[in-house]
Design a protein around this motif. Sequence first.
Motif, short mmCIF file in Angstrom:
data_model
loop_
_atom_site.label_atom_id
_atom_site.label_comp_id
_atom_site.label_asym_id
_atom_site.label_seq_id
_atom_site.Cartn_x
_atom_site.Cartn_y
_atom_site.Cartn_z
N UNK A 59 -2.75 -12.92 14.65
CA UNK A 59 -2.71 -12.89 13.20
C UNK A 59 -1.32 -12.47 12.73
N UNK A 60 -1.06 -12.62 11.43
CA UNK A 60 0.20 -12.13 10.88
C UNK A 60 0.03 -10.68 10.44
N UNK A 61 1.10 -10.04 10.03
CA UNK A 61 1.08 -8.61 9.71
C UNK A 61 0.16 -8.29 8.53
N UNK A 62 0.18 -9.10 7.49
CA UNK A 62 -0.64 -8.83 6.31
C UNK A 62 -2.13 -8.90 6.66
N UNK A 63 -2.52 -9.88 7.44
CA UNK A 63 -3.92 -10.01 7.84
C UNK A 63 -4.30 -8.86 8.78
N UNK A 64 -3.41 -8.50 9.68
CA UNK A 64 -3.67 -7.40 10.62
C UNK A 64 -3.94 -6.10 9.85
N UNK A 65 -3.11 -5.83 8.83
CA UNK A 65 -3.29 -4.62 8.02
C UNK A 65 -4.65 -4.64 7.31
N UNK A 66 -4.99 -5.76 6.70
CA UNK A 66 -6.26 -5.85 5.98
C UNK A 66 -7.47 -5.80 6.91
N UNK A 67 -7.33 -6.36 8.10
CA UNK A 67 -8.42 -6.29 9.10
C UNK A 67 -8.63 -4.85 9.54
N UNK A 68 -7.53 -4.14 9.81
CA UNK A 68 -7.65 -2.77 10.30
C UNK A 68 -8.18 -1.83 9.23
N UNK A 69 -7.99 -2.14 7.95
CA UNK A 69 -8.50 -1.31 6.86
C UNK A 69 -9.94 -1.66 6.48
N UNK A 70 -10.48 -2.75 7.02
CA UNK A 70 -11.84 -3.16 6.71
C UNK A 70 -11.94 -4.00 5.46
N UNK A 71 -10.85 -4.62 5.03
CA UNK A 71 -10.87 -5.46 3.84
C UNK A 71 -11.18 -6.92 4.17
N UNK A 72 -11.02 -7.29 5.43
CA UNK A 72 -11.35 -8.63 5.91
C UNK A 72 -12.33 -8.49 7.07
N UNK A 73 -13.03 -9.57 7.36
CA UNK A 73 -14.00 -9.56 8.46
C UNK A 73 -13.73 -10.74 9.38
N UNK A 74 -14.09 -10.56 10.65
CA UNK A 74 -13.99 -11.64 11.63
C UNK A 74 -15.41 -12.16 11.85
#
Length: 184
Positions: free
Chosen positions: A110-125
Amino acid sequence: MAKSLQEQMLEMGLVNQKKAKKNAKELKKSAHLKRTGSEDAPEDTQASAEASRKAKAERDRELNRQKEAEAQQKAISAQIRQLIQTNTVECDGDIKYNFLHDKKVKQMYVNQAVWDRLSRGQLAIILFEQTRQGPTYKVVPLPVAEKIRQRAADHYILIAESAGEEMDEDDPYAAYQIPDDLMW
């Protein structure tokens, strides 16, 4: 010569010709049924036919229920597929994001922006599809993941837990914050 009982009854006027023929016919019919061994056959066939009709109707109802359930399941999977396809977040990048699925560590770049949002729980896999090469995963926003969870609770969805909200009072390292850009 002696007369038969039927002839005697006709002479006395106890029965008429019509009744005599009817009785003779019934006697022949019952004698035939006794010889062939199929006594009470019409009643049995009607009862068995009715029972088979009822059994067939029940089987048909059960088959219809199964077909409706399959159609419902297909509709739900189509809705999930459409939700994922229309709301996928583009995440092509060079940063590896590791996660667990079926007790195995999977990875996604992933890119940095997606990585940050994934780690904060704002996005889901979310598991998109299972192929011969292996499962395919997509990244979607949290509200879409909740819609998918409502439609199919057993569908694989990974949402990162927010760390740092609950701090232990006796933690000796509570004063030290983990930097946001720290990657393992």
